[in-house]
Scaffold this motif. Structure first.
Motif, PDB file in Angstrom:
ATOM      1  N   GLU A 145       0.834  -1.201   0.000  1.00 13.51           N
ATOM      2  CA  GLU A 145       0.000   0.000   0.000  1.00 13.51           C
ATOM      3  C   GLU A 145       0.871   1.255   0.000  1.00 13.51           C
ATOM      4  N   LEU A 146       1.972   1.205   0.700  1.00 11.84           N
ATOM      5  CA  LEU A 146       2.792   2.396   0.823  1.00 11.84           C
ATOM      6  C   LEU A 146       3.734   2.582  -0.366  1.00 11.84           C
ATOM      7  N   SER A 147       3.744   1.606  -1.221  1.00 11.58           N
ATOM      8  CA  SER A 147       4.569   1.760  -2.406  1.00 11.58           C
ATOM      9  C   SER A 147       4.006   2.894  -3.292  1.00 11.58           C
ATOM     10  N   ASP A 148       2.752   3.087  -3.216  1.00 15.92           N
ATOM     11  CA  ASP A 148       2.121   4.201  -3.943  1.00 15.92           C
ATOM     12  C   ASP A 148       2.046   5.386  -2.972  1.00 15.92           C
ATOM     13  N   LYS A 149       2.580   6.582  -3.358  1.00 10.95           N
ATOM     14  CA  LYS A 149       2.703   7.735  -2.502  1.00 10.95           C
ATOM     15  C   LYS A 149       1.344   8.288  -2.093  1.00 10.95           C
ATOM     16  N   SER A 150       0.401   8.342  -2.939  1.00 11.95           N
ATOM     17  CA  SER A 150      -0.907   8.904  -2.626  1.00 11.95           C
ATOM     18  C   SER A 150      -1.662   8.008  -1.643  1.00 11.95           C
ATOM     19  N   LYS A 151      -1.526   6.715  -1.785  1.00 12.73           N
ATOM     20  CA  LYS A 151      -2.179   5.780  -0.864  1.00 12.73           C
ATOM     21  C   LYS A 151      -1.539   5.890   0.507  1.00 12.73           C
ATOM     22  N   ALA A 152      -0.228   6.088   0.546  1.00 16.80           N
ATOM     23  CA  ALA A 152       0.484   6.186   1.802  1.00 16.80           C
ATOM     24  C   ALA A 152       0.033   7.432   2.552  1.00 16.80           C
ATOM     25  N   ASP A 153      -0.111   8.553   1.845  1.00 12.83           N
ATOM     26  CA  ASP A 153      -0.558   9.778   2.492  1.00 12.83           C
ATOM     27  C   ASP A 153      -1.973   9.632   3.013  1.00 12.83           C
ATOM     28  N   ALA A 154      -2.838   8.972   2.237  1.00 12.19           N
ATOM     29  CA  ALA A 154      -4.227   8.777   2.668  1.00 12.19           C
ATOM     30  C   ALA A 154      -4.269   7.882   3.914  1.00 12.19           C
ATOM     31  N   LEU A 155      -3.471   6.857   3.984  1.00 12.42           N
ATOM     32  CA  LEU A 155      -3.439   5.954   5.128  1.00 12.42           C
ATOM     33  C   LEU A 155      -2.940   6.687   6.368  1.00 12.42           C
ATOM     34  N   ILE A 156      -1.933   7.493   6.257  1.00 16.55           N
ATOM     35  CA  ILE A 156      -1.393   8.243   7.386  1.00 16.55           C
ATOM     36  C   ILE A 156      -2.451   9.197   7.915  1.00 16.55           C
ATOM     37  N   GLN A 157      -3.146   9.858   7.022  1.00 14.95           N
ATOM     38  CA  GLN A 157      -4.202  10.790   7.411  1.00 14.95           C
ATOM     39  C   GLN A 157      -5.305  10.063   8.160  1.00 14.95           C
ATOM     40  N   LYS A 158      -5.683   8.944   7.636  1.00  9.76           N
ATOM     41  CA  LYS A 158      -6.753   8.143   8.262  1.00  9.76           C
ATOM     42  C   LYS A 158      -6.345   7.714   9.670  1.00  9.76           C
ATOM     43  N   LEU A 160      -4.141   9.085  11.674  1.00 12.73           N
ATOM     44  CA  LEU A 160      -4.054  10.253  12.549  1.00 12.73           C
ATOM     45  C   LEU A 160      -5.419  10.678  13.026  1.00 12.73           C
ATOM     46  N   GLU A 161      -6.379  10.597  12.170  1.00  8.20           N
ATOM     47  CA  GLU A 161      -7.749  10.940  12.567  1.00  8.20           C
ATOM     48  C   GLU A 161      -8.272   9.958  13.609  1.00  8.20           C
ATOM     49  N   LEU A 162      -7.968   8.712  13.447  1.00 11.13           N
ATOM     50  CA  LEU A 162      -8.404   7.679  14.406  1.00 11.13           C
ATOM     51  C   LEU A 162      -7.712   7.895  15.747  1.00 11.13           C
ATOM     52  N   MET A 163      -6.492   8.366  15.751  1.00  9.89           N
ATOM     53  CA  MET A 163      -5.766   8.579  16.991  1.00  9.89           C
ATOM     54  C   MET A 163      -6.348   9.731  17.761  1.00  9.89           C
ATOM     55  N   HIS A 164      -6.781  10.756  17.052  1.00  9.89           N
ATOM     56  CA  HIS A 164      -7.358  11.910  17.725  1.00  9.89           C
ATOM     57  C   HIS A 164      -8.694  11.546  18.360  1.00  9.89           C
ATOM     58  N   LEU A 165      -9.386  10.598  17.791  1.00 10.49           N
ATOM     59  CA  LEU A 165     -10.678  10.214  18.323  1.00 10.49           C
ATOM     60  C   LEU A 165     -10.537   9.395  19.595  1.00 10.49           C
ATOM     61  N   ASN A 166      -9.527   8.661  19.681  1.00 11.37           N
ATOM     62  CA  ASN A 166      -9.333   7.799  20.864  1.00 11.37           C
ATOM     63  C   ASN A 166      -8.862   8.636  21.965  1.00 11.37           C
TER      64      ASN A 166
END
Length: 166
Positions: A145-158, A160-166
């Motif tokens: 998944e992280l081999s593609d740069k756009s997918k990697a950025d989307a995963l990191i964002q996702k 981070l959002e989950l971490m803020h919720l917890n």
């Protein structure tokens, strides 16, 4: 038949009678008391022998009774010894049986503990292997998944959002 021995004369008869009388007198005077004394002594010896035999018979009866009593006591002692030996044997067998049962129970308990230990060890090892496999799979998925740069950025964002919720 004029034989003087068969038909004795009066003189011969007289002398024979006189000789017989003297002989009888001597025997009665000296021989008869000795014969009576010997007979009396023999009678006393026979009576003493009979008394001794009776005493011996009574003593034999007492000895036989005593021997029978001793034999009876010996049999009772033998029976008591056999009974004690049998009881001791039974007690030893029972103690051995109890020890064997305790030892068998201890062995079974040890075997159960070993089985539980091995089971926990196997489960822990299996969990570790599953965790390692999961990490490896996740690692491979993340790499893919992280081999593609756009997918990697989307995963990191996702994330981070989950971490803020917890």
């Amino acid at each position: 038949m004029n034989n003087p021995l068969i038909n004795p004369g009066v003189g011969t008869f007289f002398w024979m009678l006189l000789s017989f009388g003297i002989l009888a007198f001597i025997l009665i005077k000296f021989g008869w008391p000795a014969i009576l004394k010997a007979l009396k002594k023999r009678e006393e010896a026979i009576a003493a022998s009979l008394n001794e035999a009776a005493k011996a018979r009574e003593e034999m009866k007492h000895l036989v009774a005593h021997n029978e009593e001793l034999l009876r006591q010996a049999k009772m002692e033998r029976d008591e010894m056999l009974r004690n030996a049998r009881m001791a044997s039974d007690q030893i067998v029972e103690e051995a049986r109890a020890k064997a049962t305790l030892e068998a129970n201890r062995i079974v308990d040890n075997a159960r503990e070993n089985i539980n230990y091995e089971k926990l060890k196997a489960m822990t090892e299996l969990k570790n292997q599953m965790a390692n496999l999961s990490i490896e799979i996740a690692e491979k998925l993340i790499r893919a998944e992280l081999s593609d740069k756009s997918k990697a950025d989307a995963l990191i964002q996702k994330e981070l959002e989950l971490m803020h919720l917890n």
